[in-house]
Design an enzyme around this catalytic site. Structure first.
Site, PDB file in Angstrom:
ATOM      1  N   PHE A  12      15.612   6.839   3.031  1.00 31.75           N
ATOM      2  CA  PHE A  12      14.731   8.161   3.039  1.00 31.75           C
ATOM      3  C   PHE A  12      14.223   7.748   5.023  1.00 31.75           C
ATOM      4  CE2 PHE A  12       9.867   9.459   3.488  1.00 31.75           C
ATOM      5  CZ  PHE A  12      10.467  10.876   4.112  1.00 31.75           C
ATOM      6  N   ASP A  32      23.570  -1.073   3.258  1.00 29.38           N
ATOM      7  CA  ASP A  32      22.968  -0.711   1.550  1.00 29.38           C
ATOM      8  C   ASP A  32      23.692  -0.857   0.398  1.00 29.38           C
ATOM      9  OD1 ASP A  32      20.666   1.806   1.368  1.00 29.38           O
ATOM     10  OD2 ASP A  32      21.494   0.745   0.045  1.00 29.38           O
ATOM     11  N   ASN A  36      18.806   2.490  -4.583  1.00 27.50           N
ATOM     12  CA  ASN A  36      17.715   3.761  -4.724  1.00 27.50           C
ATOM     13  C   ASN A  36      18.577   4.913  -3.045  1.00 27.50           C
ATOM     14  OD1 ASN A  36      15.969   4.559  -5.351  1.00 27.50           O
ATOM     15  ND2 ASN A  36      14.601   4.649  -3.633  1.00 27.50           N
ATOM     16  N   ASN A 100      14.445  -8.930  -4.864  1.00 29.15           N
ATOM     17  CA  ASN A 100      15.096  -8.244  -4.349  1.00 29.15           C
ATOM     18  C   ASN A 100      15.126  -8.378  -2.491  1.00 29.15           C
ATOM     19  OD1 ASN A 100      17.051  -6.204  -4.425  1.00 29.15           O
ATOM     20  ND2 ASN A 100      15.499  -5.228  -3.372  1.00 29.15           N
ATOM     21  N   SER A 125       4.149  -2.839   5.898  1.00 30.11           N
ATOM     22  CA  SER A 125       3.572  -0.470   5.936  1.00 30.11           C
ATOM     23  C   SER A 125       1.661  -1.857   5.935  1.00 30.11           C
ATOM     24  CB  SER A 125       4.058  -0.552   4.211  1.00 30.11           C
ATOM     25  OG  SER A 125       2.426  -0.552   2.902  1.00 30.11           O
ATOM     26  N   TYR A 150       4.580  -4.630  -5.016  1.00 32.23           N
ATOM     27  CA  TYR A 150       5.268  -4.785  -3.982  1.00 32.23           C
ATOM     28  C   TYR A 150       3.958  -4.817  -2.312  1.00 32.23           C
ATOM     29  CZ  TYR A 150       5.826  -1.239   0.110  1.00 32.23           C
ATOM     30  OH  TYR A 150       6.468  -0.601   1.689  1.00 32.23           O
ATOM     31  N   LYS A 154       5.515  -7.251   0.570  1.00 34.75           N
ATOM     32  CA  LYS A 154       4.912  -6.599   2.353  1.00 34.75           C
ATOM     33  C   LYS A 154       4.839  -7.856   3.764  1.00 34.75           C
ATOM     34  CE  LYS A 154       8.236  -3.715   2.806  1.00 34.75           C
ATOM     35  NZ  LYS A 154       8.903  -4.106   3.102  1.00 34.75           N
ATOM     36  N   ARG A 294      -6.733   7.410  -8.539  1.00 36.57           N
ATOM     37  CA  ARG A 294      -5.603   6.354  -8.910  1.00 36.57           C
ATOM     38  C   ARG A 294      -6.384   5.567  -8.763  1.00 36.57           C
ATOM     39  NH1 ARG A 294      -0.176   7.587  -5.688  1.00 36.57           N
ATOM     40  NH2 ARG A 294      -1.108   7.133  -4.141  1.00 36.57           N
TER      41      ARG A 294
HETATM   42  P1  NAD Z   1      14.210   3.859   0.506  1.00 37.05           P
HETATM   43  O1  NAD Z   1      14.313   3.487  -1.332  1.00 37.05           O
HETATM   44  O2  NAD Z   1      14.697   5.351   0.937  1.00 37.05           O
HETATM   45  O3  NAD Z   1      14.831   3.265   1.463  1.00 37.05           O
HETATM   46  C1  NAD Z   1      15.310   2.019   1.590  1.00 37.05           C
HETATM   47  C2  NAD Z   1      16.844   1.762   1.075  1.00 37.05           C
HETATM   48  O4  NAD Z   1      17.429   0.256   0.663  1.00 37.05           O
HETATM   49  C3  NAD Z   1      17.488   2.089  -0.508  1.00 37.05           C
HETATM   50  O5  NAD Z   1      19.053   3.070   0.706  1.00 37.05           O
HETATM   51  C4  NAD Z   1      18.339   1.038  -0.894  1.00 37.05           C
HETATM   52  O6  NAD Z   1      19.312   1.602  -1.568  1.00 37.05           O
HETATM   53  C5  NAD Z   1      18.174  -0.021  -0.108  1.00 37.05           C
HETATM   54  N1  NAD Z   1      17.924  -1.272  -0.682  1.00 37.05           N
HETATM   55  C6  NAD Z   1      17.549  -1.711  -1.518  1.00 37.05           C
HETATM   56  N2  NAD Z   1      17.145  -3.275  -2.089  1.00 37.05           N
HETATM   57  C7  NAD Z   1      18.273  -3.603  -1.032  1.00 37.05           C
HETATM   58  C8  NAD Z   1      19.482  -5.037  -1.423  1.00 37.05           C
HETATM   59  N3  NAD Z   1      18.705  -5.803  -1.970  1.00 37.05           N
HETATM   60  N4  NAD Z   1      20.352  -4.418  -0.243  1.00 37.05           N
HETATM   61  C9  NAD Z   1      20.955  -3.649   0.297  1.00 37.05           C
HETATM   62  N5  NAD Z   1      20.094  -2.306   0.251  1.00 37.05           N
HETATM   63  C10 NAD Z   1      18.795  -2.149  -0.567  1.00 37.05           C
HETATM   64  O7  NAD Z   1      12.475   3.464   1.021  1.00 37.05           O
HETATM   65  P2  NAD Z   1      11.576   4.115   2.550  1.00 37.05           P
HETATM   66  O8  NAD Z   1      11.038   5.239   2.276  1.00 37.05           O
HETATM   67  O9  NAD Z   1      13.241   4.450   3.237  1.00 37.05           O
HETATM   68  O10 NAD Z   1      12.096   2.488   3.222  1.00 37.05           O
HETATM   69  C11 NAD Z   1      12.673   1.659   3.458  1.00 37.05           C
HETATM   70  C12 NAD Z   1      11.432   0.122   4.480  1.00 37.05           C
HETATM   71  O11 NAD Z   1      10.109   0.734   4.269  1.00 37.05           O
HETATM   72  C13 NAD Z   1      11.458  -0.093   2.823  1.00 37.05           C
HETATM   73  O12 NAD Z   1      11.075  -1.701   2.809  1.00 37.05           O
HETATM   74  C14 NAD Z   1       9.796   0.643   2.517  1.00 37.05           C
HETATM   75  O13 NAD Z   1       8.960  -0.828   2.232  1.00 37.05           O
HETATM   76  C15 NAD Z   1       8.918   0.090   3.987  1.00 37.05           C
HETATM   77  N6  NAD Z   1       8.338   1.008   3.584  1.00 37.05           N
HETATM   78  C16 NAD Z   1       8.522   2.593   3.085  1.00 37.05           C
HETATM   79  C17 NAD Z   1       6.966   3.212   3.519  1.00 37.05           C
HETATM   80  C18 NAD Z   1       7.186   5.082   2.766  1.00 37.05           C
HETATM   81  O14 NAD Z   1       6.640   5.445   2.601  1.00 37.05           O
HETATM   82  N7  NAD Z   1       8.180   5.404   2.550  1.00 37.05           N
HETATM   83  C19 NAD Z   1       5.752   2.667   3.830  1.00 37.05           C
HETATM   84  C20 NAD Z   1       5.527   1.928   4.345  1.00 37.05           C
HETATM   85  C21 NAD Z   1       6.974   0.548   4.242  1.00 37.05           C
HETATM   86  N1  UDP Z   2      -1.764  11.373  -4.004  1.00 33.64           N
HETATM   87  C1  UDP Z   2      -2.304  12.637  -5.397  1.00 33.64           C
HETATM   88  N2  UDP Z   2      -1.810  12.640  -5.895  1.00 33.64           N
HETATM   89  C2  UDP Z   2      -0.335  12.721  -6.198  1.00 33.64           C
HETATM   90  C3  UDP Z   2       0.268  11.936  -5.310  1.00 33.64           C
HETATM   91  C4  UDP Z   2      -0.982  11.224  -4.410  1.00 33.64           C
HETATM   92  O1  UDP Z   2      -3.785  13.082  -5.049  1.00 33.64           O
HETATM   93  O2  UDP Z   2       0.904  12.968  -7.034  1.00 33.64           O
HETATM   94  C5  UDP Z   2      -3.179  11.195  -3.444  1.00 33.64           C
HETATM   95  C6  UDP Z   2      -3.013   9.620  -3.505  1.00 33.64           C
HETATM   96  O3  UDP Z   2      -4.045   9.195  -4.308  1.00 33.64           O
HETATM   97  C7  UDP Z   2      -3.477   9.734  -1.833  1.00 33.64           C
HETATM   98  C8  UDP Z   2      -2.228  10.019  -0.889  1.00 33.64           C
HETATM   99  O4  UDP Z   2      -2.375  11.294  -1.507  1.00 33.64           O
HETATM  100  O5  UDP Z   2      -5.033   9.525  -1.885  1.00 33.64           O
HETATM  101  C9  UDP Z   2      -1.602   9.697  -0.989  1.00 33.64           C
HETATM  102  O6  UDP Z   2      -0.629   9.345  -1.674  1.00 33.64           O
HETATM  103  P1  UDP Z   2       0.235   8.682  -1.709  1.00 33.64           P
HETATM  104  O7  UDP Z   2       1.223   8.276  -3.204  1.00 33.64           O
HETATM  105  O8  UDP Z   2       1.334   9.970  -0.885  1.00 33.64           O
HETATM  106  O9  UDP Z   2       0.794   7.676  -0.349  1.00 33.64           O
HETATM  107  P2  UDP Z   2      -0.580   6.543  -0.764  1.00 33.64           P
HETATM  108  O10 UDP Z   2      -1.492   6.597   0.335  1.00 33.64           O
HETATM  109  O11 UDP Z   2      -1.035   5.664  -2.197  1.00 33.64           O
HETATM  110  O12 UDP Z   2       0.677   4.871  -0.361  1.00 33.64           O
END
Ligand code: NAD
Ligand code: UDP
Length: 342
Positions: A12, A32, A36, A100, A125, A150, A154, A294
């Site tokens: 993403f 990648d 996922n 992982n 994060s 998770y 981080k 939650r």
């Molecule tokens: P995502 O799952 O869409 O993307 C992660 C990608 O990494 C996927 O394409 C997956 O196939 C790949 N991957 C996983 N393990 C791997 C491995 N061992 N080798 C190679 N590829 C691998 O997730 P995202 O939302 O794009 O998140 C990207 C990063 O940002 C992650 O590290 C996530 O923890 C961090 N992050 C995401 C969020 C969020 O809300 N999306 C918030 C904070 C931090």
């Molecule tokens: N949330 C909700 N219903 C859902 C999913 C999330 O009310 O089905 C709320 C959750 O309690 C939080 C906010 O939406 O207050 C954002 O949640 P999310 O899981 O997207 O991100 P987080 O901040 O937990 O990482």
């Protein structure tokens, strides 16, 4: 032209960042393992950027799969997105998450050391701030006790990089603490494509709005906030992507060592406000009900954005309305997500 390796680049945030890097004139290599994400992302990147990116299907935990990327390309900097990220799944599969997320970072950094690639941007994060309610979170806010494996991965990855940086001070490392990335590319070709029933708010609302899921449960209506629902700092994924470009530019011209930055908007939006904004974007009411809290949720979380503004020159500009309309555009154009790999 600088070459940036983007691990997790078909995911993403990674895929949107590839677009931002390309637009800023960087050469991009993607690695990648597709655990996922799907190869369709590469086709869509081609449509958006008008070119093919070099892609390695590689598991970052496996040196033999990742090393060719370093051997065959002159990499200048790495953005490490690759990792597992589902909070709930991490509780039921802790070994997979620790294995992982920790091993992929160790393997990657080992290769960077051996190939003398010394600029790293790491996806961290806001979860590392734990359960503190002392908002806004600044980069100096104490790191908290995480509520799930998770989050701990981080927390541990950050610590590993701090230790690594002490031993190898020539490295330049940016730890980017994301708040809540949401939204999609304006083309509607790329967006968040979770497998199964989404856990996060925006993908869940999108599916209810699109009719695939019946009803949104709002987790708790009795928090100590104006409307009783939790406040989060939602940031448009394209703003976040542009923040990575700023971080790469910053590392190229600034100090060695560890540099920590929050990436958020600095503004809290309640769940109800988010739902209302989405209703406006999709043009109809969203079926919803207030349910119990939650476990593990904190009432309020938003970023102090001062440091990123001052040092990176980064300020998120896209509004919650734009986050909702881009999600809705993505949802309507891809009601079943991206097609599976054959
Ligand atoms: P995502 O799952 O869409 O993307 C992660 C990608 O990494 C996927 O394409 C997956 O196939 C790949 N991957 C996983 N393990 C791997 C491995 N061992 N080798 C190679 N590829 C691998 O997730 P995202 O939302 O794009 O998140 C990207 C990063 O940002 C992650 O590290 C996530 O923890 C961090 N992050 C995401 C969020 C969020 O809300 N999306 C918030 C904070 C931090
Ligand atoms: N949330 C909700 N219903 C859902 C999913 C999330 O009310 O089905 C709320 C959750 O309690 C939080 C906010 O939406 O207050 C954002 O949640 P999310 O899981 O997207 O991100 P987080 O901040 O937990 O990482």
């Amino acid at each position: 032209m600088s070459t940036v390796l983007v691990t997790g680049g078909t995911g993403f945030i990674g895929s949107h960042t590839v677009i931002a890097l390309d637009k800023s004139g960087f050469d991009v290599v993607i690695a990648d393992n597709l655990s996922n994400s799907k190869t369709e992302v590469l086709k869509r990147l081609h449509t958006i950027c008008g070119k093919d990116f070099r892609f390695y299907k590689a598991d970052c935990c496996k040196r033999e799969e990742l090393e060719p990327v370093f051997r065959e390309n002159k990499i200048d900097a790495v953005i490490h997105f690759a990792g597992l990220k589902a909070v709930g799944e991490s509780v039921s599969k802790p070994l997979e998450y620790y294995s992982n997320n920790i091993n992929s970072l160790l393997t990657l950094v080992g290769l960077m050391k051996d190939y003398k690639v010394d600029e790293l941007v790491f996806s961290s994060s806001a979860t590392v701030y734990g359960e503190s309610e002392d908002v806004p979170f600044t980069e100096e806010s104490p790191l908290g006790m995480c509520t799930n494996p998770y989050g701990w991965t981080k927390w541990m990855q950050e610590q590993m990089l701090r230790d690594f940086s002490k031993a190898y001070p020539e490295f330049k490392i940016a730890l980017l603490r994301y708040f809540n990335p949401v939204g999609a590319h304006e083309s509607g070709l790329l967006g968040e494509d979770p497998r199964g029933i989404p856990n996060n708010l925006f993908p869940y609302i999108s599916k209810v709005a699109g009719g695939t899921l019946e009803k949104l449960t709002i987790f708790g209506g009795d928090y100590d906030t104006e409307d009783g629902t939790c406040l989060r700092d939602y940031i448009h994924v394209m703003d976040l992507a542009e923040g990575h470009v700023k971080a790469i530019n910053y590392l190229a011209t600034n100090d060695t060592g560890i540099n920590v930055f929050n990436l958020g908007t600095g503004k809290g939006t309640s769940v109800l406000e988010a739902v209302r904004a989405f209703e406006k974007a999709c043009g109809h009411e969203i079926n919803k009900e207030i349910g119990p809290r939650r476990p593990g949720d904190i009432a309020v979380s938003y970023a102090s954005t001062e440091k990123a503004e001052k040092l990176l020159g980064f300020k998120a500009t896209r509004t919650v309305e734009e986050m909702c309309s881009s999600c809705w555009n993505w949802q309507t154009k891809n009601p079943d997500g991206l097609p599976d790999d054959n």
